[in-house]
Design a protein around this motif. Sequence first.
Motif, PDB file in Angstrom:
ATOM      1  N   ARG A 145      33.155  45.780  31.380  1.00 60.77           N
ATOM      2  CA  ARG A 145      34.507  45.450  30.916  1.00 60.77           C
ATOM      3  C   ARG A 145      35.567  46.040  31.851  1.00 60.77           C
ATOM      4  O   ARG A 145      36.497  45.349  32.287  1.00 60.77           O
ATOM      5  N   ALA A 146      35.436  47.345  32.133  1.00 59.59           N
ATOM      6  CA  ALA A 146      36.423  48.021  32.983  1.00 59.59           C
ATOM      7  C   ALA A 146      36.432  47.423  34.380  1.00 59.59           C
ATOM      8  O   ALA A 146      37.502  47.250  34.987  1.00 59.59           O
ATOM      9  N   ARG A 147      35.271  47.084  34.904  1.00 57.32           N
ATOM     10  CA  ARG A 147      35.215  46.528  36.252  1.00 57.32           C
ATOM     11  C   ARG A 147      35.832  45.128  36.305  1.00 57.32           C
ATOM     12  O   ARG A 147      36.487  44.774  37.292  1.00 57.32           O
ATOM     13  N   LEU A 148      35.640  44.355  35.264  1.00 57.28           N
ATOM     14  CA  LEU A 148      36.261  43.026  35.219  1.00 57.28           C
ATOM     15  C   LEU A 148      37.783  43.141  35.131  1.00 57.28           C
ATOM     16  O   LEU A 148      38.517  42.369  35.770  1.00 57.28           O
ATOM     17  N   LEU A 149      38.254  44.087  34.349  1.00 57.21           N
ATOM     18  CA  LEU A 149      39.700  44.308  34.280  1.00 57.21           C
ATOM     19  C   LEU A 149      40.245  44.763  35.628  1.00 57.21           C
ATOM     20  O   LEU A 149      41.363  44.393  36.014  1.00 57.21           O
ATOM     21  N   ASP A 150      39.454  45.550  36.353  1.00 53.13           N
ATOM     22  CA  ASP A 150      39.876  45.967  37.684  1.00 53.13           C
ATOM     23  C   ASP A 150      39.995  44.769  38.621  1.00 53.13           C
ATOM     24  O   ASP A 150      40.911  44.707  39.456  1.00 53.13           O
ATOM     25  N   VAL A 151      39.055  43.821  38.520  1.00 54.74           N
ATOM     26  CA  VAL A 151      39.119  42.621  39.355  1.00 54.74           C
ATOM     27  C   VAL A 151      40.410  41.853  39.064  1.00 54.74           C
ATOM     28  O   VAL A 151      41.122  41.416  39.982  1.00 54.74           O
ATOM     29  N   ALA A 152      40.713  41.690  37.767  1.00 55.49           N
ATOM     30  CA  ALA A 152      41.938  40.977  37.394  1.00 55.49           C
ATOM     31  C   ALA A 152      43.174  41.705  37.919  1.00 55.49           C
ATOM     32  O   ALA A 152      44.120  41.076  38.409  1.00 55.49           O
ATOM     33  N   THR A 153      43.175  43.018  37.835  1.00 55.20           N
ATOM     34  CA  THR A 153      44.306  43.796  38.336  1.00 55.20           C
ATOM     35  C   THR A 153      44.450  43.660  39.847  1.00 55.20           C
ATOM     36  O   THR A 153      45.563  43.511  40.374  1.00 55.20           O
ATOM     37  N   ASP A 154      43.324  43.702  40.559  1.00 60.38           N
ATOM     38  CA  ASP A 154      43.358  43.582  42.014  1.00 60.38           C
ATOM     39  C   ASP A 154      43.921  42.233  42.466  1.00 60.38           C
ATOM     40  O   ASP A 154      44.603  42.143  43.494  1.00 60.38           O
ATOM     41  N   LEU A 155      43.622  41.171  41.713  1.00 65.34           N
ATOM     42  CA  LEU A 155      44.042  39.837  42.109  1.00 65.34           C
ATOM     43  C   LEU A 155      45.437  39.467  41.587  1.00 65.34           C
ATOM     44  O   LEU A 155      45.959  38.414  41.958  1.00 65.34           O
ATOM     45  N   THR A 156      46.011  40.290  40.736  1.00 62.15           N
ATOM     46  CA  THR A 156      47.334  39.987  40.189  1.00 62.15           C
ATOM     47  C   THR A 156      48.399  39.775  41.275  1.00 62.15           C
ATOM     48  O   THR A 156      49.178  38.821  41.184  1.00 62.15           O
ATOM     49  N   PRO A 157      48.458  40.631  42.328  1.00 66.66           N
ATOM     50  CA  PRO A 157      49.502  40.404  43.338  1.00 66.66           C
ATOM     51  C   PRO A 157      49.393  39.050  44.035  1.00 66.66           C
ATOM     52  O   PRO A 157      50.415  38.415  44.313  1.00 66.66           O
ATOM     53  N   VAL A 158      48.171  38.579  44.327  1.00 69.14           N
ATOM     54  CA  VAL A 158      48.040  37.306  45.041  1.00 69.14           C
ATOM     55  C   VAL A 158      48.177  36.124  44.098  1.00 69.14           C
ATOM     56  O   VAL A 158      48.563  35.025  44.525  1.00 69.14           O
ATOM     57  N   LEU A 159      47.882  36.326  42.819  1.00 67.51           N
ATOM     58  CA  LEU A 159      48.094  35.260  41.846  1.00 67.51           C
ATOM     59  C   LEU A 159      49.572  35.065  41.550  1.00 67.51           C
ATOM     60  O   LEU A 159      50.027  33.951  41.278  1.00 67.51           O
ATOM     61  N   GLY A 160      50.304  36.163  41.555  1.00 69.48           N
ATOM     62  CA  GLY A 160      51.707  36.104  41.177  1.00 69.48           C
ATOM     63  C   GLY A 160      51.923  36.309  39.700  1.00 69.48           C
ATOM     64  O   GLY A 160      53.067  36.245  39.214  1.00 69.48           O
ATOM     65  N   PHE A 161      50.871  36.549  38.955  1.00 68.73           N
ATOM     66  CA  PHE A 161      50.952  36.812  37.517  1.00 68.73           C
ATOM     67  C   PHE A 161      49.682  37.555  37.127  1.00 68.73           C
ATOM     68  O   PHE A 161      48.701  37.603  37.879  1.00 68.73           O
ATOM     69  N   GLU A 162      49.703  38.154  35.943  1.00 66.26           N
ATOM     70  CA  GLU A 162      48.534  38.882  35.446  1.00 66.26           C
ATOM     71  C   GLU A 162      47.678  37.941  34.597  1.00 66.26           C
ATOM     72  O   GLU A 162      48.140  37.426  33.578  1.00 66.26           O
ATOM     73  N   PRO A 163      46.437  37.695  34.997  1.00 63.63           N
ATOM     74  CA  PRO A 163      45.591  36.807  34.199  1.00 63.63           C
ATOM     75  C   PRO A 163      45.191  37.455  32.883  1.00 63.63           C
ATOM     76  O   PRO A 163      45.011  38.678  32.802  1.00 63.63           O
ATOM     77  N   ALA A 164      45.059  36.638  31.841  1.00 64.60           N
ATOM     78  CA  ALA A 164      44.597  37.132  30.549  1.00 64.60           C
ATOM     79  C   ALA A 164      43.078  37.256  30.589  1.00 64.60           C
ATOM     80  O   ALA A 164      42.383  36.343  31.043  1.00 64.60           O
ATOM     81  N   VAL A 182      28.471  38.370  37.370  1.00 63.99           N
ATOM     82  CA  VAL A 182      29.655  38.094  36.553  1.00 63.99           C
ATOM     83  C   VAL A 182      30.920  38.505  37.302  1.00 63.99           C
ATOM     84  O   VAL A 182      31.921  37.768  37.323  1.00 63.99           O
ATOM     85  N   LEU A 183      30.892  39.651  37.949  1.00 61.61           N
ATOM     86  CA  LEU A 183      32.042  40.083  38.739  1.00 61.61           C
ATOM     87  C   LEU A 183      32.344  39.092  39.859  1.00 61.61           C
ATOM     88  O   LEU A 183      33.502  38.765  40.120  1.00 61.61           O
ATOM     89  N   ALA A 184      31.284  38.598  40.517  1.00 62.22           N
ATOM     90  CA  ALA A 184      31.477  37.631  41.595  1.00 62.22           C
ATOM     91  C   ALA A 184      32.077  36.333  41.066  1.00 62.22           C
ATOM     92  O   ALA A 184      32.939  35.720  41.712  1.00 62.22           O
ATOM     93  N   VAL A 185      31.630  35.899  39.878  1.00 64.54           N
ATOM     94  CA  VAL A 185      32.150  34.664  39.284  1.00 64.54           C
ATOM     95  C   VAL A 185      33.641  34.793  39.002  1.00 64.54           C
ATOM     96  O   VAL A 185      34.446  33.917  39.353  1.00 64.54           O
ATOM     97  N   VAL A 186      34.022  35.879  38.371  1.00 68.08           N
ATOM     98  CA  VAL A 186      35.435  36.067  38.019  1.00 68.08           C
ATOM     99  C   VAL A 186      36.281  36.227  39.270  1.00 68.08           C
ATOM    100  O   VAL A 186      37.362  35.632  39.388  1.00 68.08           O
ATOM    101  N   ARG A 187      35.794  36.995  40.225  1.00 70.17           N
ATOM    102  CA  ARG A 187      36.574  37.213  41.447  1.00 70.17           C
ATOM    103  C   ARG A 187      36.757  35.908  42.230  1.00 70.17           C
ATOM    104  O   ARG A 187      37.859  35.584  42.677  1.00 70.17           O
ATOM    105  N   GLU A 188      35.677  35.146  42.401  1.00 68.52           N
ATOM    106  CA  GLU A 188      35.773  33.891  43.140  1.00 68.52           C
ATOM    107  C   GLU A 188      36.635  32.875  42.411  1.00 68.52           C
ATOM    108  O   GLU A 188      37.442  32.163  43.024  1.00 68.52           O
ATOM    109  N   SER A 189      36.496  32.811  41.092  1.00 71.42           N
ATOM    110  CA  SER A 189      37.272  31.844  40.314  1.00 71.42           C
ATOM    111  C   SER A 189      38.762  32.136  40.393  1.00 71.42           C
ATOM    112  O   SER A 189      39.584  31.234  40.622  1.00 71.42           O
ATOM    113  N   LEU A 190      39.145  33.396  40.206  1.00 76.54           N
ATOM    114  CA  LEU A 190      40.561  33.746  40.281  1.00 76.54           C
ATOM    115  C   LEU A 190      41.093  33.613  41.703  1.00 76.54           C
ATOM    116  O   LEU A 190      42.259  33.261  41.907  1.00 76.54           O
TER     117      LEU A 190
END
Length: 266
Positions: A145-164, A182-190
């Motif tokens: 869970r924490a690692r997935l949230l970290d992935v979302a946080t890391d990608l927030t600047p390039v997305l321009g918004f915080e993913p839910a 699972v981490l690779a799936v979320v990171r690649e998808s975002l």
Amino acid sequence: MPRADLDLGPVLAVPLHGSRGMHGVLWAARRQDRSAFGPEEVEMAAGFANQAALAIELAEARAEQQRAVMLDERERIAADLHDHVIQRLFAAGLSLQRTAGSLGGGEATERILATVDDLDATIRQIRTSIFQLQQLPQTRAPGLRARLLDVATDLTPVLGFEPAVRFSGVIDAVADDLGEDVLAVVRESLSNVARHARAAAAEVDVAATADRLTVDVGDDGVGLGPTDRRSGLDNLRRRAEHRGGTCTVGPREPAGTWLSWSVPLA
């Protein structure tokens, strides 16, 4: 404690008292034919014990200070990698991708896109290094869970918004090797959302049931087009098929793209 099989007589025991508790006990012993310890000897042993306790605490404080310096330096390196190196690599990848789009098809375009793939792989390796740098030595790694949230946080600047990001089920019980997928799936998808979707919002749902793990990623962008680069999605499909699962991508109503990655749990 003194050995029971020794022919001992008088025994002197002095505790090593420190500011944070007792560090041990100083023992002194004589043979049976020797006289007992006198007041001066007891006082001398107590003074030595105090000095020994102080030396122990100074050594512990110095080790803790060195550890703090090391952790600060690791945090600084991780921050520099994230804030400078990764962002510049990502910007270079986007610039190359735009250049490839302006060239149309051909060998030059394919070579540029292959370079972009290499940059993506380098970014993923750097992110892994950052994660390792940020882990405290001799501590348990954070859960999935924490690692997935970290992935979302890391990608927030390039997305321009915080993913839910939403979770369902016992996510942290997932095996480590599956967790990496699972981490690779979320990171690649975002990352694909950031590059192609021109979206204003995205959401990630990770659900674990008794027999299946599913990752759904959706956005409200322009959807999949014929010129979108597919190598990352092909990698996700291979990861799913390797585990006897599926990876499907399609339109999302009323707009955008929806990816569903699902594998059985052994």
